[in-house]
Write a protein that holds these residues in place. Structure first.
Motif, PDB file in Angstrom:
ATOM      1  N   VAL A 152       0.828  -1.212   0.000  1.00  0.00           N
ATOM      2  CA  VAL A 152       0.000   0.000   0.000  1.00  0.00           C
ATOM      3  C   VAL A 152       0.859   1.259   0.000  1.00  0.00           C
ATOM      4  O   VAL A 152       0.549   2.226  -0.709  1.00  0.00           O
ATOM      5  N   PHE A 153       1.932   1.270   0.756  1.00  0.00           N
ATOM      6  CA  PHE A 153       2.748   2.484   0.896  1.00  0.00           C
ATOM      7  C   PHE A 153       3.266   3.024  -0.446  1.00  0.00           C
ATOM      8  O   PHE A 153       3.247   4.239  -0.653  1.00  0.00           O
ATOM      9  N   PRO A 154       3.769   2.178  -1.368  1.00  0.00           N
ATOM     10  CA  PRO A 154       4.265   2.736  -2.628  1.00  0.00           C
ATOM     11  C   PRO A 154       3.193   3.429  -3.468  1.00  0.00           C
ATOM     12  O   PRO A 154       3.518   4.226  -4.352  1.00  0.00           O
ATOM     13  N   LEU A 155       1.907   3.129  -3.199  1.00  0.00           N
ATOM     14  CA  LEU A 155       0.838   3.738  -3.986  1.00  0.00           C
ATOM     15  C   LEU A 155       0.733   5.241  -3.752  1.00  0.00           C
ATOM     16  O   LEU A 155       0.256   5.976  -4.616  1.00  0.00           O
ATOM     17  N   PHE A 156       1.162   5.692  -2.566  1.00  0.00           N
ATOM     18  CA  PHE A 156       1.070   7.125  -2.283  1.00  0.00           C
ATOM     19  C   PHE A 156       2.424   7.746  -1.939  1.00  0.00           C
ATOM     20  O   PHE A 156       2.505   8.955  -1.691  1.00  0.00           O
ATOM     21  N   ALA A 157       3.481   6.945  -1.907  1.00  0.00           N
ATOM     22  CA  ALA A 157       4.774   7.457  -1.448  1.00  0.00           C
ATOM     23  C   ALA A 157       5.301   8.569  -2.345  1.00  0.00           C
ATOM     24  O   ALA A 157       5.759   9.609  -1.853  1.00  0.00           O
ATOM     25  N   LEU A 158       5.248   8.364  -3.664  1.00  0.00           N
ATOM     26  CA  LEU A 158       5.804   9.365  -4.586  1.00  0.00           C
ATOM     27  C   LEU A 158       5.042  10.680  -4.477  1.00  0.00           C
ATOM     28  O   LEU A 158       5.647  11.765  -4.426  1.00  0.00           O
ATOM     29  N   GLN A 159       3.709  10.601  -4.422  1.00  0.00           N
ATOM     30  CA  GLN A 159       2.906  11.815  -4.275  1.00  0.00           C
ATOM     31  C   GLN A 159       3.198  12.503  -2.941  1.00  0.00           C
ATOM     32  O   GLN A 159       3.231  13.736  -2.854  1.00  0.00           O
ATOM     33  N   MET A 160       3.415  11.694  -1.901  1.00  0.00           N
ATOM     34  CA  MET A 160       3.725  12.261  -0.589  1.00  0.00           C
ATOM     35  C   MET A 160       5.031  13.039  -0.627  1.00  0.00           C
ATOM     36  O   MET A 160       5.131  14.138  -0.056  1.00  0.00           O
ATOM     37  N   TYR A 161       6.031  12.489  -1.326  1.00  0.00           N
ATOM     38  CA  TYR A 161       7.326  13.178  -1.385  1.00  0.00           C
ATOM     39  C   TYR A 161       7.240  14.460  -2.208  1.00  0.00           C
ATOM     40  O   TYR A 161       7.939  15.432  -1.918  1.00  0.00           O
ATOM     41  N   HIS A 162       6.386  14.464  -3.228  1.00  0.00           N
ATOM     42  CA  HIS A 162       6.261  15.675  -4.038  1.00  0.00           C
ATOM     43  C   HIS A 162       5.484  16.767  -3.295  1.00  0.00           C
ATOM     44  O   HIS A 162       5.776  17.956  -3.437  1.00  0.00           O
ATOM     45  N   ARG A 163       4.508  16.371  -2.493  1.00  0.00           N
ATOM     46  CA  ARG A 163       3.666  17.367  -1.819  1.00  0.00           C
ATOM     47  C   ARG A 163       4.242  17.823  -0.481  1.00  0.00           C
ATOM     48  O   ARG A 163       4.124  18.996  -0.120  1.00  0.00           O
TER      49      ARG A 163
END
Length: 511
Positions: free
Chosen positions: A458-469
């Motif tokens: 589950v974590f990789p599904l939002f990790a990239l967006q989290m790092y950008h935001r």
């Protein structure tokens, strides 16, 4: 325990039928009734949660009496098989751009292949862990080795994106027998005082694979293309699967049943009712879930390790943002950034092999001198340090990595300490569970593996967006904060471990 009481316990365990052997609750009730008979004077710690009859440690057929060289050989084969799976989990990422062009799909769909693979790691342990306690390790390894190898080649030749994702799931499903059952096999053929050093190799392969994957696969992808990147993984997994298929049976209860079948053909020929077999299978499959929700020891370990596993997968996403987007590394330079993770695992393994073993032996001697079984908390000697180092290393990375004016070696030092702490923590808790649950360790490990894989998928599904935001500082600091909140868990076991084990309905302290 008196000699007469010991004889009654042994006789009771030897007369249990297959269905009764596999029904944990029924066996626990029978054992408690037997051991609480008037005139039987035993300590609470000596009460044995009833388990399937198994080979005695001094039995010549027991795998624990194998030679050291043979144990090392079996351990190496099983652990490198684990490496093939963990390597494939991240080597796939190097081919994302090529797969997007080949199948005309978006980046999100291509990255779903990582999630599908880890979903297989959720379903697989819940099946293969209990199955190995029912039918033995060997048959499970052989079935899974065949499926794992076949679908690995299927990935390389997948005709469309849908089949690629299905093959990714099946690779994770069959391949998860390695990462889940290998520690249980190690517990089968090692004595407690040997277990740490053998599980250290397992931990290196389990965590070294994700670091090794990007390092090698980026070069293969750039020089030979996506198909060869996937084929190398398939060939690697197949070669080790052949070796695993030749590994002898290690499960004590299964070996005992085989011997009884050889020596008592009449008993062996008596078929067990289908209803009893189905009930035993349902009970076995339910055991990991029961452990998660009813065993505080398993629950706490699942929460801690699954969160750390999710942090690890999120941390991988930070590397591409930091080194490729911010610092402008090339693809090959980016792959080399994973060397620091690998060095952290190597240093941790040396610490576990030397200092960790000495600390365990020292703690074990203290327990023996007090006349009680060795506490599983002896396994966590270095894990306490790992729990402290983990959030500190993440904070170091968070506030140095996104600033190009700070030399790249500084955030890589943070990576180094993070990977080192992860290995110290995980290598403490894996033998900890084996010591606690012994013959049902595969189910306890399955509970932990399934929850880790679920969170990791589950974590990789939002990790990239989290790092950008949130930026690298904010996102990594958030992960460090999670690590801080959970850091006291190993110390909770140090303080309250005895009470939690005393209240367990299924646990057997290893003797």
């Amino acid at each position: 325990m008196s000699n007469e009481a010991e004889k009654r316990v042994v006789q009771s365990r030897e007369t249990l039928d297959l269905a009764g052997d596999l029904d944990v609750e029924a066996r626990a009730r029978r054992s408690r009734t037997l051991l609480d008979e008037p005139g039987t004077c035993i300590n609470e710690e000596e009460k044995m949660v009833s388990l399937p009859a198994t080979l005695a440690d001094d039995d010549p057929e027991s795998p624990r009496n194998w030679s050291t060289s043979y144990k090392v050989l079996v351990d190496t084969i099983l652990c490198i098989w684990v490496l093939t799976l963990t390597y494939s989990s991240t080597s796939y990422v190097a081919s994302i751009d090529a797969l997007m062009q080949r199948y005309n799909i978006s980046q999100e769909v291509a990255l779903t292949g990582v999630t599908f693979s880890v979903f297989g790691w959720v379903a697989g342990p819940l099946t293969w862990g209990p199955a190995s306690e029912l039918y033995g390790r060997q048959v499970v390894y052989r079935v899974c080795a065949l499926g794992y190898s076949a679908f690995s080649f299927g990935m390389a030749y997948a005709p469309n994106a849908a089949s690629l994702l299905i093959f990714r799931f099946l690779v994770g499903f069959f391949g998860s027998a390695s990462i889940n059952n290998c520690p249980a096999s190690i517990g089968d053929f090692t004595f407690p005082e040997q277990r740490l050093r053998y599980t250290t190799l397992y931990a290196i392969m389990a965590f070294g694979g994700p670091a090794l994957g990007p390092l090698i696969s980026n070069f293969i992808q750039s020089e030979a293309g996506y198909k060869w990147n996937l084929l190398v993984t398939a060939i690697f997994s197949t070669a080790l699967s052949v070796g695993v298929a030749l590994v002898p049976e290690t499960h004590g209860p299964t070996l005992l049943r085989w011997r009884e079948a050889r020596t008592s053909p009449k008993t062996a020929s008596e078929s067990i009712p289908l209803a009893a077999q189905l009930q035993a299978f349902r009970t076995a499959l339910a055991r990991p879930t029961i452990y998660i929700f009813t065993e505080p020891v398993v629950s706490l370990i699942c929460v801690y390790l699954s969160t750390l596993y999710g942090v690890l997968y999120c941390f991988f996403e930070a590397f591409s943002v930091v080194y490729r987007d911010i610092r402008g590394f090339t693809a090959n330079q980016y792959g080399l950034s994973y060397i620091s993770l690998g060095l952290g695992f190597c240093v941790a393994s040396v610490l576990l092999w030397s200092l960790g073993q000495k600390l365990y032996e020292r703690s074990a001697q203290k327990d023996i001198a007090r006349g009680r079984p060795v506490r599983p908390e002896a396994r966590l000697a270095l894990g306490y340090y790992g729990a402290i180092i983990s959030p500190l290393s993440l904070f170091l990375f968070a506030w140095t990595a996104p600033f190009p004016r700070i030399h790249w070696i500084v955030p890589m030092i943070g990576e180094f300490f993070f990977s080192c702490s992860m290995l110290l923590i995980f290598t403490g808790f894996v033998p900890f569970l084996i010591d606690c649950y012994n013959l049902t360790a595969a189910s306890a490990l399955a509970a932990g593996m399934a929850t880790r894989a679920l969170v990791g998928s589950v974590f990789p599904l939002f990790a990239l967006q989290m790092y950008h935001r949130l930026t690298v500082q904010g996102a990594t600091s958030l992960l460090a904060g999670l690590s801080c909140i959970l850091a006291p868990i190993p110390f909770i076991f140090l303080r309250y471990g005895d009470q939690m084990r005393a209240r367990s309905r299924y646990m057997q302290l290893y003797k």
